[in-house]
Every structure is written in C-alpha cells, then in structure tokens.
Motif scaffolding. Structure first.
Motif, PDB file in Angstrom:
ATOM      1  N   GLU A  72       0.851  -1.188   0.000  1.00  9.60           N
ATOM      2  CA  GLU A  72       0.000   0.000   0.000  1.00  9.60           C
ATOM      3  C   GLU A  72       0.881   1.230   0.000  1.00  9.60           C
ATOM      4  O   GLU A  72       1.954   1.251   0.593  1.00  9.60           O
ATOM      5  CB  GLU A  72      -0.922   0.002   1.214  1.00  9.60           C
ATOM      6  CG  GLU A  72      -2.024  -1.010   1.099  1.00  9.60           C
ATOM      7  CD  GLU A  72      -3.088  -0.845   2.166  1.00  9.60           C
ATOM      8  OE1 GLU A  72      -3.058   0.148   2.921  1.00  9.60           O
ATOM      9  OE2 GLU A  72      -3.961  -1.722   2.235  1.00  9.60           O
ATOM     10  N   GLY A  73       0.425   2.268  -0.677  1.00 10.58           N
ATOM     11  CA  GLY A  73       1.154   3.515  -0.734  1.00 10.58           C
ATOM     12  C   GLY A  73       2.073   3.587  -1.937  1.00 10.58           C
ATOM     13  O   GLY A  73       2.046   2.751  -2.833  1.00 10.58           O
ATOM     14  N   SER A  74       2.902   4.615  -1.931  1.00 10.98           N
ATOM     15  CA  SER A  74       3.813   4.879  -3.041  1.00 10.98           C
ATOM     16  C   SER A  74       5.031   3.971  -2.977  1.00 10.98           C
ATOM     17  O   SER A  74       5.481   3.599  -1.894  1.00 10.98           O
ATOM     18  CB  SER A  74       4.264   6.337  -2.993  1.00 10.98           C
ATOM     19  OG  SER A  74       3.143   7.186  -3.032  1.00 10.98           O
ATOM     20  N   LEU A  75       5.574   3.631  -4.153  1.00  5.60           N
ATOM     21  CA  LEU A  75       6.734   2.747  -4.227  1.00  5.60           C
ATOM     22  C   LEU A  75       7.820   3.357  -5.097  1.00  5.60           C
ATOM     23  O   LEU A  75       7.530   4.041  -6.078  1.00  5.60           O
ATOM     24  CB  LEU A  75       6.338   1.397  -4.821  1.00  5.60           C
ATOM     25  CG  LEU A  75       5.357   0.546  -4.035  1.00  5.60           C
ATOM     26  CD1 LEU A  75       5.020  -0.720  -4.817  1.00  5.60           C
ATOM     27  CD2 LEU A  75       5.910   0.187  -2.668  1.00  5.60           C
TER      28      LEU A  75
ATOM     29  N   LEU B 274      15.145  -3.696  -6.790  1.00  4.91           N
ATOM     30  CA  LEU B 274      15.052  -3.200  -5.424  1.00  4.91           C
ATOM     31  C   LEU B 274      13.731  -2.449  -5.282  1.00  4.91           C
ATOM     32  O   LEU B 274      13.409  -1.579  -6.095  1.00  4.91           O
ATOM     33  CB  LEU B 274      16.231  -2.261  -5.126  1.00  4.91           C
ATOM     34  CG  LEU B 274      16.230  -1.554  -3.781  1.00  4.91           C
ATOM     35  CD1 LEU B 274      16.411  -2.559  -2.654  1.00  4.91           C
ATOM     36  CD2 LEU B 274      17.334  -0.512  -3.743  1.00  4.91           C
ATOM     37  N   LEU B 275      12.975  -2.773  -4.250  1.00  8.46           N
ATOM     38  CA  LEU B 275      11.672  -2.156  -4.024  1.00  8.46           C
ATOM     39  C   LEU B 275      11.677  -1.455  -2.674  1.00  8.46           C
ATOM     40  O   LEU B 275      12.026  -2.050  -1.661  1.00  8.46           O
ATOM     41  CB  LEU B 275      10.591  -3.246  -4.051  1.00  8.46           C
ATOM     42  CG  LEU B 275       9.158  -2.815  -3.849  1.00  8.46           C
ATOM     43  CD1 LEU B 275       8.708  -1.936  -5.013  1.00  8.46           C
ATOM     44  CD2 LEU B 275       8.259  -4.035  -3.743  1.00  8.46           C
ATOM     45  N   LEU B 276      11.322  -0.164  -2.681  1.00  6.97           N
ATOM     46  CA  LEU B 276      11.310   0.642  -1.460  1.00  6.97           C
ATOM     47  C   LEU B 276       9.970   1.332  -1.289  1.00  6.97           C
ATOM     48  O   LEU B 276       9.345   1.730  -2.272  1.00  6.97           O
ATOM     49  CB  LEU B 276      12.395   1.729  -1.530  1.00  6.97           C
ATOM     50  CG  LEU B 276      13.831   1.286  -1.784  1.00  6.97           C
ATOM     51  CD1 LEU B 276      14.690   2.483  -2.149  1.00  6.97           C
ATOM     52  CD2 LEU B 276      14.371   0.592  -0.560  1.00  6.97           C
ATOM     53  N   SER B 277       9.577   1.518  -0.040  1.00  3.72           N
ATOM     54  CA  SER B 277       8.432   2.369   0.231  1.00  3.72           C
ATOM     55  C   SER B 277       8.871   3.798  -0.032  1.00  3.72           C
ATOM     56  O   SER B 277      10.016   4.172   0.239  1.00  3.72           O
ATOM     57  CB  SER B 277       8.014   2.196   1.703  1.00  3.72           C
ATOM     58  OG  SER B 277       6.904   2.994   1.977  1.00  3.72           O
ATOM     59  N   TRP B 278       7.980   4.612  -0.554  1.00  5.80           N
ATOM     60  CA  TRP B 278       8.337   5.976  -0.971  1.00  5.80           C
ATOM     61  C   TRP B 278       7.391   6.951  -0.282  1.00  5.80           C
ATOM     62  O   TRP B 278       6.180   6.720  -0.230  1.00  5.80           O
ATOM     63  CB  TRP B 278       8.251   6.043  -2.494  1.00  5.80           C
ATOM     64  CG  TRP B 278       8.807   7.246  -3.159  1.00  5.80           C
ATOM     65  CD1 TRP B 278       9.964   7.898  -2.868  1.00  5.80           C
ATOM     66  CD2 TRP B 278       8.240   7.918  -4.276  1.00  5.80           C
ATOM     67  NE1 TRP B 278      10.153   8.934  -3.728  1.00  5.80           N
ATOM     68  CE2 TRP B 278       9.102   8.971  -4.610  1.00  5.80           C
ATOM     69  CE3 TRP B 278       7.091   7.735  -5.032  1.00  5.80           C
ATOM     70  CZ2 TRP B 278       8.853   9.846  -5.655  1.00  5.80           C
ATOM     71  CZ3 TRP B 278       6.840   8.588  -6.079  1.00  5.80           C
ATOM     72  CH2 TRP B 278       7.717   9.637  -6.377  1.00  5.80           C
TER      73      TRP B 278
END
Length: 170
Positions: free
Chosen positions: A72-75, A81-85
């Motif tokens: 959920e939210g921006s990525l 590589l996957l990060l929360s943004w």
C-alpha cells in the motif's frame, strides 16, 4: 455460332488432357496449432519471469501487487530493489524525495514517474534534477508506469520507477 460450339465441344477434351499432364498434388497437413502454442509457451516472457526479478502484477486505488505481495502507498523501484516511498500526492514529488538517485550506481537510464490516475506536468526543477542525475524521465499514469517498468526490467534495462497509487489524483 459454329466457332462457339466447337470451343464448347473441345473444352472437356482439353481439361482431361491437362489433368493427365499434371497429376493431383499430394495434400500436406497444416502444422498443428498445438505445436505453435507450445512453442509460444516456451518463449512467453510474461509468465516466465525469474524469481529475483520484480514484476508488477496488479494495481488498485491504494497500492500495487508486486511478485505476489500487496504493497500500500507509493513505491520506488530501482532494478530489482523495491522501497516504500514517502510522497502521497504528486505535489510532494521533489528532488529531495528522489535524492537516492544522487548516490545510486549504476544510474538508471530512465525514471518512469507514475503520477497516479492522470498524467501531470512535471516542473522544471524536477526535470533539471533528473537530467543532472543522468536519467531520462517518462511521466505517465501509474497503471502504464507499472506496465512500462515490467517491460523494460524484463529486457534487462537499468530502469527505475517512482509510483504513486492509482487512486491518487490531482
């Protein structure tokens, strides 16, 4: 009229002689469609993605499903590589929110910016920052951004994506 009758009478004889000279060609079977589909399945990139490669599978108003996991939210995605943004809306996307690209190596060749539901115009400050980092920018709605990321990543290109959830609108 006599000439026509003679031509009509000669026609069957002519056809018989042509059949004798040219034997009927042997029929050949068409290739099996099953064979064509099995070949397609062997080279199908969509379903044969390596386990360590990120793949956007779904999106909704609140987030994305990546490799079977709901986020959920921006990525922010760079390569695999996957990060929360942190940005929650388009106006919060600034050079500071993308500062990771100042230290990241190798530099992605393109940044795909998912603007939410609608494409938004990108400000000159943000464009300058992305250009100074050595990347090209593609700003599209988040649905198309996720799809474009999948394609470029599967091709082995060094690509980054910054995506707002699809439910975000200006």
């Amino acid at each position: 009229m006599a000439l026509r009758q003679k031509a009509v009478a000669t026609l069957p004889v002519l056809l018989r002689s042509l059949k004798k000279d040219n034997p009927k060609p042997a029929t050949q079977q068409l290739p099996s469609l099953r064979r064509a589909f099995s070949l397609y399945d062997q080279i199908n990139l969509i379903n044969n993605v390596p386990d360590d490669q990120l793949r956007f599978q779904q999106y909704d108003e609140m987030g994305f499903v990546v490799n079977g996991v709901k986020y959920e939210g921006s990525l922010l995605c760079v390569g695999n590589l996957l990060l929360s943004w942190s940005p929650k809306k388009f106006s919060e996307i600034t050079p500071d929110s993308l500062s990771v690209f100042q230290i990241l190596r190798p530099i992605p060749e393109i940044l795909i910016l998912g603007c939410g539901r609608h494409i938004e115009p990108v400000g000159s400050e943000l464009c300058s920052f992305i250009r100074s980092a050595g990347m090209k920018l593609e700003a599209v709605d988040s649905r198309n951004a996720a799809s474009t990321y999948n394609i470029l990543n599967e091709e082995g290109r060094i690509v980054a994506a910054a995506l707002l959830p699809y439910g975000v609108s200006s």
